[in-house]
Design a protein around this motif. Structure first.
Motif, PDB file in Angstrom:
ATOM      1  N   ASN A 129      49.480  39.841  37.377  1.00  0.00           N
ATOM      2  CA  ASN A 129      48.617  38.844  36.738  1.00  0.00           C
ATOM      3  C   ASN A 129      49.389  37.939  35.794  1.00  0.00           C
ATOM      4  O   ASN A 129      48.814  37.349  34.871  1.00  0.00           O
ATOM      5  N   GLY A 140      48.445  34.109  42.089  1.00  0.00           N
ATOM      6  CA  GLY A 140      47.057  34.017  42.539  1.00  0.00           C
ATOM      7  C   GLY A 140      46.746  32.804  43.376  1.00  0.00           C
ATOM      8  O   GLY A 140      45.578  32.461  43.559  1.00  0.00           O
ATOM      9  N   SER A 143      44.225  29.929  42.154  1.00  0.00           N
ATOM     10  CA  SER A 143      43.297  30.487  41.170  1.00  0.00           C
ATOM     11  C   SER A 143      43.786  30.224  39.751  1.00  0.00           C
ATOM     12  O   SER A 143      44.977  30.357  39.451  1.00  0.00           O
ATOM     13  N   ASP A 146      42.699  35.486  36.884  1.00  0.00           N
ATOM     14  CA  ASP A 146      43.628  36.543  37.286  1.00  0.00           C
ATOM     15  C   ASP A 146      43.784  36.588  38.793  1.00  0.00           C
ATOM     16  O   ASP A 146      42.882  36.234  39.550  1.00  0.00           O
ATOM     17  N   TYR A 148      44.609  39.569  40.262  1.00  0.00           N
ATOM     18  CA  TYR A 148      44.122  40.900  40.629  1.00  0.00           C
ATOM     19  C   TYR A 148      43.113  41.406  39.603  1.00  0.00           C
ATOM     20  O   TYR A 148      43.188  41.075  38.408  1.00  0.00           O
ATOM     21  N   GLN A 149      42.178  42.202  40.096  1.00  0.00           N
ATOM     22  CA  GLN A 149      41.217  42.901  39.247  1.00  0.00           C
ATOM     23  C   GLN A 149      41.148  44.360  39.679  1.00  0.00           C
ATOM     24  O   GLN A 149      41.473  44.686  40.832  1.00  0.00           O
ATOM     25  N   ASP A 151      38.965  47.645  40.614  1.00  0.00           N
ATOM     26  CA  ASP A 151      37.614  48.007  41.033  1.00  0.00           C
ATOM     27  C   ASP A 151      37.157  49.252  40.266  1.00  0.00           C
ATOM     28  O   ASP A 151      37.854  49.728  39.352  1.00  0.00           O
ATOM     29  N   VAL A 157      42.672  44.942  43.201  1.00  0.00           N
ATOM     30  CA  VAL A 157      42.104  44.157  44.299  1.00  0.00           C
ATOM     31  C   VAL A 157      42.471  42.689  44.086  1.00  0.00           C
ATOM     32  O   VAL A 157      42.268  42.146  43.000  1.00  0.00           O
ATOM     33  N   TYR A 158      43.014  42.055  45.126  1.00  0.00           N
ATOM     34  CA  TYR A 158      43.404  40.645  45.027  1.00  0.00           C
ATOM     35  C   TYR A 158      42.170  39.752  45.024  1.00  0.00           C
ATOM     36  O   TYR A 158      41.312  39.864  45.896  1.00  0.00           O
ATOM     37  N   VAL A 159      42.092  38.839  44.038  1.00  0.00           N
ATOM     38  CA  VAL A 159      40.937  37.937  43.922  1.00  0.00           C
ATOM     39  C   VAL A 159      41.393  36.473  43.899  1.00  0.00           C
ATOM     40  O   VAL A 159      40.594  35.585  43.584  1.00  0.00           O
ATOM     41  N   GLY A 160      42.668  36.222  44.233  1.00  0.00           N
ATOM     42  CA  GLY A 160      43.163  34.855  44.246  1.00  0.00           C
ATOM     43  C   GLY A 160      42.863  34.148  45.556  1.00  0.00           C
ATOM     44  O   GLY A 160      42.117  34.660  46.407  1.00  0.00           O
ATOM     45  N   THR A 161      43.433  32.978  45.737  1.00  0.00           N
ATOM     46  CA  THR A 161      43.231  32.198  46.962  1.00  0.00           C
ATOM     47  C   THR A 161      44.276  32.604  48.009  1.00  0.00           C
ATOM     48  O   THR A 161      45.304  33.198  47.681  1.00  0.00           O
TER      49      THR A 161
END
Length: 306
Positions: A129, A140, A143, A146, A148-149, A151, A157-161
């Motif tokens: 991050n 990311g 994005s 962040d 990653y987040q 769970d 868990v990857y939350v980027g583009t």
């Protein structure tokens, strides 16, 4: 008498215009020498002025390309440094896994190693991050938050583009400013997709729990850690290649800029040697004209009749 008056008036008017023209020419040359530019307005040389405008527009666009290149270079340099930190942590995790794979360790010793691996996992998550030069997610993609987040189970868990953005470098060239987390954190081991942070977390959990075969889990993790280190190294190679590309396009941009500067100097710059020679010639003619005018103006018909 009117004839004499008219001739005298014409003489003075013509002399005044000639001297004024010489003074204007001298002042123009002095101004050129002062500002270092041959043209003061477009009408002086419309063709040259048009070419100079084109060159100046190109210079402005080049300045934008330089800003983009600097940003991309900063982001990729940050990525390279962060990937080096990833490599260091994975190397240390491999050393810990090798220790944990020994059957001679006690449960408490493996649990201690598991705690250290959990700390490594937390550090890897923080690195994933990391922020770029604009304060956005370095890994990311596009994005701004962040990359990653965690769970509910504590898995990253990857939350980027899907992809990182590209920046234009001029002349139709561009460069991707970074790489996304999945590009170097996700890999395959024996045909099974996995994730580097998941490997470290699972091993940490196995060593701290009452797993039936914690040593076997450590030995299994060694292959995954090795593959993960290879993936991070590949990411560093990609980043290094992009940094080299920025440097190469930058060198070309500098060469093109020097070529434009030379052309601008040839088209609109003042030839100092020629201008100084012309100024000296003009000043000499001006001085002679003023002296001649003074002598002629002092002559009268009565002087000739004496």
């Amino acid at each position: 008498m009117p004839i004499v008056s008219t001739s005298t008036s014409a003489f003075f008017e013509r002399s005044r215009r000639d001297i004024k023209a010489l003074r204007s020419e001298a002042e123009s040359i002095q101004a050129q020498l002062g500002r270092g530019e041959r043209l003061s307005k477009s009408s002086d040389d419309p063709v040259a002025a048009s070419r100079l405008r084109t060159l100046m527009r190109t210079d402005k666009l080049s300045a934008i390309d330089v800003a983009n290149a600097n940003r991309a270079n900063a982001d990729l340099t940050l990525a390279d440094s962060t990937l080096s930190d990833f490599s260091d942590y994975i190397t240390h995790a491999t050393e810990l896994a090798t220790q944990a794979a020994s059957d001679t360790l006690t449960t408490d010793q493996r649990a201690s190693i598991g705690q250290e691996l959990q700390a490594i996992h937390d550090n890897l998550f923080a690195l994933a991050n990391a922020r770029d030069s604009s304060g956005h997610a370095l890994f990311g993609g596009e994005s701004t938050a962040d990359a990653y987040q965690l769970d509910a189970a504590g898995n990253a868990v990857y939350v980027g583009t899907p992809g990182a953005g590209s920046l234009p470098l001029g002349e139709g060239q561009s460069v991707t400013r970074s790489i996304t987390g999945p590009e170097f954190l996700n890999f395959t081991v024996n045909g099974t997709p996995t994730n580097l942070m998941a490997v470290v977390k699972n091993l940490a959990d196995a060593l701290q729990s009452t797993a039936t075969d914690p040593a076997g889990a450590a030995r299994t993790a060694l292959d995954s850690l090795s593959a993960g280190l290879d993936s991070v190294t590949t990411g560093q190679t990609v980043v290094g290649t992009r940094l080299a590309w920025i440097e190469m396009t930058g060198d070309r941009r500098v060469d093109m800029g020097e070529t434009r500067s030379a052309e601008e100097a040839d088209i609109g710059g003042t030839d100092v040697a020629s201008a100084v020679a012309k100024l000296q010639e003009t000043m000499t003619v001006l001085e002679v004209s003023q002296a001649s005018f003074g002598k002629l103006a002092s002559l009268t018909l009565f002087d000739q009749l004496r």
